[in-house]
Design an enzyme around this catalytic site. Structure first.
Site, PDB file in Angstrom:
ATOM      1  N   LYS A  17     -59.120  56.336-114.851  1.00 52.54           N
ATOM      2  CA  LYS A  17     -58.988  56.123-116.303  1.00 52.54           C
ATOM      3  C   LYS A  17     -58.398  54.745-116.573  1.00 52.54           C
ATOM      4  CE  LYS A  17     -54.261  56.449-116.723  1.00 52.54           C
ATOM      5  NZ  LYS A  17     -53.417  55.274-116.900  1.00 52.54           N
ATOM      6  N   ALA A 103     -51.405  53.421-107.018  1.00 52.21           N
ATOM      7  CA  ALA A 103     -50.292  52.750-107.720  1.00 52.21           C
ATOM      8  C   ALA A 103     -50.833  51.620-108.596  1.00 52.21           C
ATOM      9  CB  ALA A 103     -49.250  52.221-106.733  1.00 52.21           C
ATOM     10  N   GLY A 105     -52.234  52.180-111.968  1.00 50.41           N
ATOM     11  CA  GLY A 105     -52.364  52.464-113.403  1.00 50.41           C
ATOM     12  C   GLY A 105     -53.698  53.076-113.754  1.00 50.41           C
ATOM     13  N   LEU A 106     -54.426  53.557-112.736  1.00 47.78           N
ATOM     14  CA  LEU A 106     -55.750  54.149-112.953  1.00 47.78           C
ATOM     15  C   LEU A 106     -55.724  55.673-112.803  1.00 47.78           C
ATOM     16  CD1 LEU A 106     -57.832  51.524-110.926  1.00 47.78           C
ATOM     17  CD2 LEU A 106     -57.588  51.665-113.414  1.00 47.78           C
ATOM     18  N   GLY A 108     -55.411  57.712-110.300  1.00 47.80           N
ATOM     19  CA  GLY A 108     -56.199  58.334-109.229  1.00 47.80           C
ATOM     20  C   GLY A 108     -55.563  59.628-108.729  1.00 47.80           C
ATOM     21  N   GLY A 109     -54.260  59.621-108.530  1.00 46.12           N
ATOM     22  CA  GLY A 109     -53.561  60.816-108.032  1.00 46.12           C
ATOM     23  C   GLY A 109     -53.648  61.959-109.037  1.00 46.12           C
ATOM     24  N   SER A 110     -53.490  61.633-110.322  1.00 46.26           N
ATOM     25  CA  SER A 110     -53.574  62.666-111.366  1.00 46.26           C
ATOM     26  C   SER A 110     -54.994  63.224-111.452  1.00 46.26           C
ATOM     27  CB  SER A 110     -53.201  62.072-112.724  1.00 46.26           C
ATOM     28  OG  SER A 110     -51.883  61.587-112.686  1.00 46.26           O
ATOM     29  N   ASP A 143     -50.466  62.650-116.815  1.00 42.03           N
ATOM     30  CA  ASP A 143     -51.864  62.235-117.001  1.00 42.03           C
ATOM     31  C   ASP A 143     -52.877  63.287-116.557  1.00 42.03           C
ATOM     32  OD1 ASP A 143     -51.328  59.691-117.949  1.00 42.03           O
ATOM     33  OD2 ASP A 143     -51.352  58.773-115.955  1.00 42.03           O
TER      34      ASP A 143
HETATM   35  O1  C5P Z   1     -45.571  62.404-115.275  1.00 44.80           O
HETATM   36  P1  C5P Z   1     -45.622  61.500-114.101  1.00 44.80           P
HETATM   37  O2  C5P Z   1     -45.148  62.180-112.836  1.00 44.80           O
HETATM   38  O3  C5P Z   1     -46.929  60.822-113.921  1.00 44.80           O
HETATM   39  O4  C5P Z   1     -44.572  60.346-114.416  1.00 44.80           O
HETATM   40  C1  C5P Z   1     -44.054  59.497-113.427  1.00 44.80           C
HETATM   41  C2  C5P Z   1     -42.799  58.852-113.962  1.00 44.80           C
HETATM   42  O5  C5P Z   1     -43.107  57.946-115.027  1.00 44.80           O
HETATM   43  C3  C5P Z   1     -41.796  59.818-114.561  1.00 44.80           C
HETATM   44  O6  C5P Z   1     -40.923  60.328-113.589  1.00 44.80           O
HETATM   45  C4  C5P Z   1     -41.065  58.957-115.585  1.00 44.80           C
HETATM   46  O7  C5P Z   1     -40.079  58.181-114.945  1.00 44.80           O
HETATM   47  C5  C5P Z   1     -42.139  58.004-116.065  1.00 44.80           C
HETATM   48  N1  C5P Z   1     -42.784  58.466-117.313  1.00 44.80           N
HETATM   49  C6  C5P Z   1     -42.085  58.355-118.499  1.00 44.80           C
HETATM   50  N2  C5P Z   1     -42.677  58.767-119.659  1.00 44.80           N
HETATM   51  C7  C5P Z   1     -43.924  59.262-119.667  1.00 44.80           C
HETATM   52  C8  C5P Z   1     -44.648  59.364-118.474  1.00 44.80           C
HETATM   53  C9  C5P Z   1     -44.042  58.953-117.306  1.00 44.80           C
HETATM   54  O8  C5P Z   1     -40.945  57.897-118.537  1.00 44.80           O
HETATM   55  N3  C5P Z   1     -44.471  59.640-120.827  1.00 44.80           N
END
Ligand code: C5P
Length: 294
Positions: A17, A103, A105-106, A108-110, A143
């Site tokens: 994405k 790592a 911003g795309l 991929g893991g999600s 995501d």
């Molecule tokens: O939800 P996800 O595991 O992808 O988020 C990774 C990290 O990014 C979170 O632990 C948080 O530090 C930060 N994050 C955030 N606010 C969001 C999404 C992610 O602060 N809306």
């Protein structure tokens, strides 16, 4: 997301994405940030295959040795979550062919995690509804739910509240993925919550009417400033792409991928062919020409 059953196995092809808009509205007591973001799935895919494993174990193999295949991997976490919540006793042997840079911003893991929920729901014949899968997705990451809805959506909350949106036309993009990735948590730690958030109304309208010039002018990402401070390659890629005069340039998500929004596929290829990294001696950026999934 493309799902296919062949004999005992289920295979899934799942996209990357990009965020065309991302504004931070505030910091929440749980440490997450409240967002408004416009997300679009793009034609760059990971592939996964799921086979039943009668001994009840979950195993993961990946063609990229850089990726951990242990229980911390989001694919394994998704499989375990699904197994626990449905009291499933069968296991799964999962194979992952990674094409989406990590790592970057795309997401991929999600995307892989969402594919795992969908693939195992099918493999184990669990019959969970889209709503039930979406609730599990939100537990796994901000995501993940997007990939169950896509291909374009306006997302709020911490990103997990997904309102599908119809793009008027497919978008042609050039992605530049610097060699250096960025940690999402680190980038969020550097963000300043604005007093007056940027409105997403103009970009939502432009996306649904297909006005590419307005879309280009309305691209916005609040995480771009902290990411630029952490990773000079982001600034370099933005500068190099902007110099080629596409409709707009932006960093995706928490970076480090930067993209050019192009007026046509021809323009995208022209920009990709002409792209020259600012630091030619050290820059090992990967460049992709992609079209949005709608
Ligand atoms: O939800 P996800 O595991 O992808 O988020 C990774 C990290 O990014 C979170 O632990 C948080 O530090 C930060 N994050 C955030 N606010 C969001 C999404 C992610 O602060 N809306």
């Amino acid at each position: 997301m493309l799902i296919h059953r062949q004999g005992d196995a289920v295979s899934v092809r799942t996209p990357a994405k990009v965020n065309l808009f991302l504004e931070v509205l505030g910091k929440r007591p749980d440490g997450y940030h409240e967002l408004e973001t416009l997300i679009v799935a793009v034609g760059l895919y990971d592939s996964l295959e799921f086979c039943p494993q009668p001994d009840g174990n979950i195993s993961l193999w990946c063609d990229d040795p850089a990726l951990s295949t242990g229980p911390d991997n989001l694919v394994c976490r998704a499989a375990q979550l699904l197994r626990q919540r449905t009291s499933t006793t069968v296991g799964a042997a999962i194979r992952l062919w990674k094409r989406i840079p990590m790592a970057a911003g795309l997401a991929g893991g999600s995307s892989d995690a969402a594919a795992t929920l969908v693939g195992l729901n099918r493999l184990w014949r669990l019959g969970l509804t889209g709503q039930q899968l979406t609730e599990l997705a939100a537990e796994l990451g901000s995501d993940v739910a997007f990939f169950l809805a896509g291909p374009a959506a306006w997302c709020t909350g911490r990103g997990e509240r997904v309102m599908p949106l119809r793009l008027a036309r497919p978008l042609n993009l050039v992605l530049v993925c610097p060699n250096e990735g960025l940690s999402t948590a680190t980038v969020y730690r550097g963000v300043e919550v604005p007093e007056k958030p940027v409105s997403g109304e103009a970009i939502r309208n432009a996306a649904t009417t297909g006005d590419i010039e307005t879309l280009g002018r309305s691209l916005y990402n609040r995480l771009q400033a902290p990411a630029k401070r952490l990773c000079p390659a982001v600034s370099d890629a933005l500068k190099a792409l902007a110099g080629m005069k596409p409709a707009g340039v932006l960093m995706s998500g928490s970076g480090s991928t930067v993209f050019a929004l192009c007026r046509s596929l021809e323009e995208a290829w022209q920009i990709a062919r002409g792209f020259r990294p600012v630091r030619q001696d050290t820059d090992k950026s990967r460049v992709f020409v992609v079209t949005s999934c709608i």
